[in-house]
Design a protein around this motif. Sequence first.
Motif, short mmCIF file in Angstrom:
data_model
loop_
_atom_site.label_atom_id
_atom_site.label_comp_id
_atom_site.label_asym_id
_atom_site.label_seq_id
_atom_site.Cartn_x
_atom_site.Cartn_y
_atom_site.Cartn_z
N LYS A 3 -21.05 -50.99 41.50
CA LYS A 3 -22.23 -50.35 40.91
C LYS A 3 -22.51 -50.86 39.51
O LYS A 3 -23.63 -50.75 39.03
CB LYS A 3 -22.05 -48.83 40.91
CG LYS A 3 -21.00 -48.36 39.93
CD LYS A 3 -20.87 -46.85 39.91
CE LYS A 3 -19.86 -46.47 38.84
NZ LYS A 3 -19.36 -45.13 38.94
N GLU B 208 -10.05 -49.45 39.43
CA GLU B 208 -11.42 -49.84 39.80
C GLU B 208 -12.29 -50.14 38.59
O GLU B 208 -13.26 -49.42 38.34
CB GLU B 208 -12.08 -48.70 40.58
CG GLU B 208 -11.33 -48.28 41.81
CD GLU B 208 -11.90 -47.02 42.46
OE1 GLU B 208 -11.88 -46.96 43.69
OE2 GLU B 208 -12.37 -46.11 41.73
N TYR C 32 -24.24 -51.93 34.18
CA TYR C 32 -25.11 -50.76 34.14
C TYR C 32 -26.43 -51.00 33.41
O TYR C 32 -27.00 -50.08 32.84
CB TYR C 32 -24.37 -49.55 33.55
CG TYR C 32 -23.10 -49.25 34.31
CD1 TYR C 32 -23.15 -48.80 35.62
CD2 TYR C 32 -21.85 -49.46 33.73
CE1 TYR C 32 -21.99 -48.56 36.33
CE2 TYR C 32 -20.69 -49.22 34.43
CZ TYR C 32 -20.77 -48.77 35.74
OH TYR C 32 -19.62 -48.54 36.44
C1 PLP Z 1 -18.18 -45.68 38.20
C2 PLP Z 1 -16.91 -45.72 38.90
C3 PLP Z 1 -15.99 -46.75 38.62
C4 PLP Z 1 -16.24 -47.81 37.59
O1 PLP Z 1 -16.40 -47.30 36.31
P1 PLP Z 1 -16.40 -48.30 35.06
O2 PLP Z 1 -16.64 -47.40 33.91
O3 PLP Z 1 -17.48 -49.28 35.26
O4 PLP Z 1 -15.06 -48.96 35.04
C5 PLP Z 1 -14.83 -46.79 39.35
N1 PLP Z 1 -14.57 -45.86 40.30
C6 PLP Z 1 -15.41 -44.85 40.58
C7 PLP Z 1 -15.07 -43.89 41.63
C8 PLP Z 1 -16.60 -44.74 39.89
O5 PLP Z 1 -17.44 -43.75 40.17
#
Ligand code: PLP
Length: 476
Positions: free
Chosen positions: A97, A320, A425
Amino acid sequence: MSRSAHPAGPRHADVLPDPHPSGAPADLNQLDGAIWPIAAERIRGEITLAGVPVTALAERHGTPTVVIDEADVRARAQEYVVAFDVASGNKVYYAGKAFLCTTIARWLAEEGLCLDVCTGGELAVALAAEFPAERIGVHGNNKSVDELRQAVAAGVGSIVVDSSTEIARLNEVARVAGVRQAVLVRVTVGVEAHTHEFIATAHEDQKFGFALGEAADDAIAAVLSADSLELAGLHSHIGSQIFDTSGFEVAAHRVVELAARVRDGHGVELAELNLGGGLGIAYVSGDDPQTPAGIADRLRGIVHRECNAAGLRVPRLSVEPGRAIVGTSGVTVYEVGTVKDVRLDGGFTRSYISVDGGMSDNIRTALYDAEYTCALANRSSTAEPKLSRVVGKHCESGDIVVRETWLPADVGPGDLLAVAATGAYCRSMASNYNHVPRPPVVGVRDGGSTVLVRRETQDDLLRLDAGIAAIAGTAS
Ligand SMILES: *Cc1c(COP(=O)(O)O)cnc(C)c1O
């Protein structure tokens, strides 16, 4: 000024800092290496990204353009792969995302990452990139039956279940498909992380996951009794743009505790603990995020200690990161259209510098009061620093790209501005507000540039308008 000197939370545009809190930097031409891509430099005054001058990028691709430094993305991805020891079975999922297109998916597949998607659209991009399905994880608090079918049919490695409705729904989808689908149960561990602080609470008032306690216990029991689901592990994600690992540490403790309860209650040892994303990056000078190696050491240490204490086999650890992989690799190049001086109380004059994009390509400033660093890009300047606000071309006074910045007083129409750390983002949250076509994403590497996502055109915008066909019909 250090970021940690002020608490997290919104700062309002209408409160004029008096005196302005951050003085002008000594040299406006300098690029802070923590904020810009590793290979960003000024050559003969001009900002050059991976050997490509911004004027060449603007000439070839137009403005605004989001520029992504390929080597920078790959280097950050490798840092995570090494820090979390992917070779030993741990996993680094890139959170798609943050920004997803097929080329970036392929870079990250090559670097050994896994990929998180949270909609059918993101999954479609991953599959179009031929990203190995077994390395895809699927998130989301309201995945549709179609999205679940699409994911199961693709053979994704895991699906993170988020509600009891979904557990039943996915079990049925997997049964019909004749597969046993690996799932992680998303739990909310009562840690709310902000950039500068975290709050540990017993309950979390938000839409994601199952609260630790009865809700999580019931979800785990439901997955274990579902014939077509395989409980692979637990998942926790505590927030975004986190600088301090203490929130992750509390989360790790609580997730391991739950894993021990699962073993005691059900005799099942879990294969995977996923601690989510949210690792912060530097947007402005003084931001001091943790290194991947530092984060990995702390988290792995905790999981090892807690598992040993509970007599659990140490599970695979996954994380992640989204922003931390692509955020700093991206720079948006805009052209200045107009400059307007506005007099403020206290003897200040603020320069409103309008660029040819705005909230349609970067909503984060309007949405989160995000801070950005910006520089005059097509040339250096020895002019006096001037308190400036970089604004877009949309019909909203909140259409601000960079709320507070110092720029040379001689910035004028036709100059290029580069806004740093826009890789995550920004393009992924872009809109067509005011029917402004969304900017392209251009990869740079070894002195050359390649279009990764082309610029949207007015034709693209008109193509969705079903009335056009009717008008064309009456005209003929
Ligand atoms: C948004 C999100 C991420 C990534 O977040 P970052 O701030 O870009 O590292 C990872 N895991 C989940 C479940 C998320 O909702």
